[in-house]
Design a protein around this motif. Sequence first.
Motif, short mmCIF file in Angstrom:
data_model
loop_
_atom_site.label_atom_id
_atom_site.label_comp_id
_atom_site.label_asym_id
_atom_site.label_seq_id
_atom_site.Cartn_x
_atom_site.Cartn_y
_atom_site.Cartn_z
N GLY A 247 -6.35 -11.44 -4.91
CA GLY A 247 -6.16 -12.59 -4.02
C GLY A 247 -5.34 -13.71 -4.63
N SER B 198 -6.24 -7.33 8.66
CA SER B 198 -5.46 -7.96 7.58
C SER B 198 -4.96 -6.92 6.58
CB SER B 198 -6.32 -8.98 6.83
OG SER B 198 -6.37 -10.16 7.57
N GLU B 199 -3.70 -7.10 6.17
CA GLU B 199 -3.09 -6.18 5.21
C GLU B 199 -2.15 -6.94 4.29
OE1 GLU B 199 -1.86 -3.79 8.47
OE2 GLU B 199 0.20 -4.52 8.42
N GLY B 200 -1.77 -6.30 3.17
CA GLY B 200 -0.97 -6.94 2.13
C GLY B 200 0.35 -7.50 2.64
N LEU B 201 0.74 -8.65 2.12
CA LEU B 201 1.97 -9.32 2.56
C LEU B 201 2.96 -9.44 1.40
CD1 LEU B 201 0.34 -12.31 4.48
CD2 LEU B 201 1.59 -10.40 5.50
N GLN C 14 -0.46 -16.49 1.22
CA GLN C 14 -1.73 -15.78 1.06
C GLN C 14 -1.42 -14.30 0.79
OE1 GLN C 14 -0.35 -17.06 3.67
NE2 GLN C 14 -1.00 -16.19 5.63
N THR C 15 -2.34 -13.58 0.15
CA THR C 15 -2.03 -12.20 -0.26
C THR C 15 -2.16 -11.18 0.88
OG1 THR C 15 -4.31 -11.87 -0.97
CG2 THR C 15 -2.74 -12.64 -2.63
N ILE C 16 -3.03 -11.48 1.86
CA ILE C 16 -3.17 -10.57 3.00
C ILE C 16 -3.15 -11.38 4.30
CG2 ILE C 16 -4.47 -8.79 1.75
CD1 ILE C 16 -7.03 -9.86 3.00
#
Lengths: 306, 234
Positions: free
Chosen positions: A26, A233-236, A257-259
Motif C-alpha cells: 500500500g 479494486s485493482e492495482g494502478l 493510491q496503490t489500488i
Amino acid sequence: MSLLIEKPGPLSTLQDAGRFGVRHLGVAQGGPADLHAWAWANWLVGNGWGATALEITLGGLTLTAQQPCRLALCGADMQARVNGRPLPHWQSFTLEPGETLALGMARSGVRAYLAVAGGFQAEPVLDSTACVVRDGLGGHKGDGSPLAAGDELRFDRATQNAGSNRSLPERERRGYQDDPVLALIPGAQFRHFEDHSLIEALSRPWTVDPQSDRMGIRLKGSLLQCNMETLVSEGLTLGAVQVPPDGQPIVLLNDRQTIGGYPRLGTLSPLSCAQLAQCRPGQALRLLTTTASEAQREYRKFRAQF
Amino acid sequence: MNPRLENAGFDAWLVRLFDDIDEASMNWIAALVQACEQAFGKQLVELVPSYTTLLVQFDPLTLDHAEAGRLLQQLLAKLEPLEDNTQHEVKTLPVWYHPSVGPDLARLAQHTGLSTQQIIELHSGHTYRVFALGFAPGFAFMGTLPEQLETPRLASPRSTVPAGSVALAGRQTAAYPRTTPGGWNLLGRTPARLFDPASQNLSLLRVGDRVRFEPVSKAEFERLGGDTSPMEAP
C-alpha cells in the motif's frame, strides 16, 4: 555542507526516482512528477539516474548557500535570481557561500527541479528518499515533511568541484506554453466506453482542473460514458486514466493510491505524465492513442541519454 | 477460473484471474505471485495483488512488453493454487471495543438491530482473509464480514480517524495504520503497530493472511501501548 531554506514555497520536496518494490504493502511510488526536467537537472550537474533533487511546486522558494555548491535548475520558469541577478535556466551554475537563490512564482509550467552535484543527502526510507507527504515517508527528514523555513538541505563537499558546467541542448528544453498532445495506451476497459465518448475523448481538447496534485490530475471536458460501473479494486500504474461515474477522467500520478476501482480509459506514457504535470489549471491538452511497444521505445530512447 | 491479461501501460500487465470476490481466490493469486517472483527475477518491479487481480510491473529497459505477456501466459497455463493455509498461523489483533474509541458502535447497533455486545461477538468471532493492501501503507482490506454486520460507509468521511481505529464498511473490515481521513464505521481501537518502516516486515498484515480480532479490556489495551484518547464527538 548545506543549503539553508529561507522560504520553502507552497510545496517543495526531495525526490529520487521513486520508491519501488513496496506497492503490495500500500506504499505509494513518489518520485518526480516531471521525470524529464528532473532527469536533465541531475544530468547537468553530472549525477547518475536516480539522484535526489528538489521538486519545487509553483515557486516561492528562497535558499542560501552555506558552502560553495554546483547546482542546476530545470523545469518551470520561476524567474530565478541569484543575489538579485537573473539566473539562466537549463544550465548548471555555482552558488558561493552567502549567495541567495530566490524563485518567484512560476510563469509557465508548474514544477521546477533543483539538482546539486552528487545529489542531496537524505536517509533513505524503504530504499528511497522520495517524499510522499500523504504516506509520511521520505524527504529530507524521512517522515514525509515538505521543506519548511530553517531546514537545511545537505550535500557532499567532495562532489562540488568535480566536472564542468553544462548547458542543456535547445531541443530538450521545454517552455510549457504549448498545449500538449499526450500519448494514451488504451487499456482493457477502453471498449466499454460508449463510441461517442471515445470519439470525443480523442478528438476534443481537455482542460486541467485546478483540483489536481501529485496524486492525480483531473481533466475537464466531454462527459465520458462507460457501460460498466465500478470494478473490484485493482492495482494502478503511473498514468492510469480512471473515469469515475461523473465522467471526468483523473490521470493518476506519482503519489496515487496503490489500488482503485474505477474503469480506466488506458494509461499515459511516463513522458506524457511528465508533460501533464507541468500543465497549469485551465490549460488545454489532447489525447492521442499509442501502443505499449511504441511507448516503450520512446522511454528507452529517453533513458539511453542518462 | 478464466484468467486474462489486460494492458496496464507500457511496463505492466494486469492479470485478471476472477470476476468476483471469493476468499478462495487468494490461494490462486498467491500462487501467481510466487510464480512471477521466480520467472521474472530481477526484471520484476512490482507485484500488486488485489481481490481478483495481480498487477505485474516489470523493468521496461530490459524486458519487452509483449515478451512479458508471453511469460505470464506460460505461467498461467500451469498455475495451481497454493495449499489452503487454514492450518497456518492466524494473526490476532487485540481490540478495545468501546464507544469512546469506536464512536459508531451505537449507529451500527441501530443499523443492524443488534446489541453492542452482539456486534462485538460477531466481529471478533470470525476469521478474516486479507484481500488487498491499499489506501495507506499497511491498510489491509479484510473480509468477509458476517452478513448481519454489513453497513454502508459514512455519508461524509471524517477528516481525522485516529491510528489503530478498527472499522467496517460493506462486507469488509480494517484497522487504520496511521491517522488519516476515513469514511468507515469505527467500533474500537487496536494497539498493534500495523505499519513500521523501520521493521523488517514493514506491514503487520499481508495479502492472503488470516486475521482475528480479540476483545481486550481497557487496562489490557493500555498495557499493550494503546492510545485511549477519546474521539471528538462527530
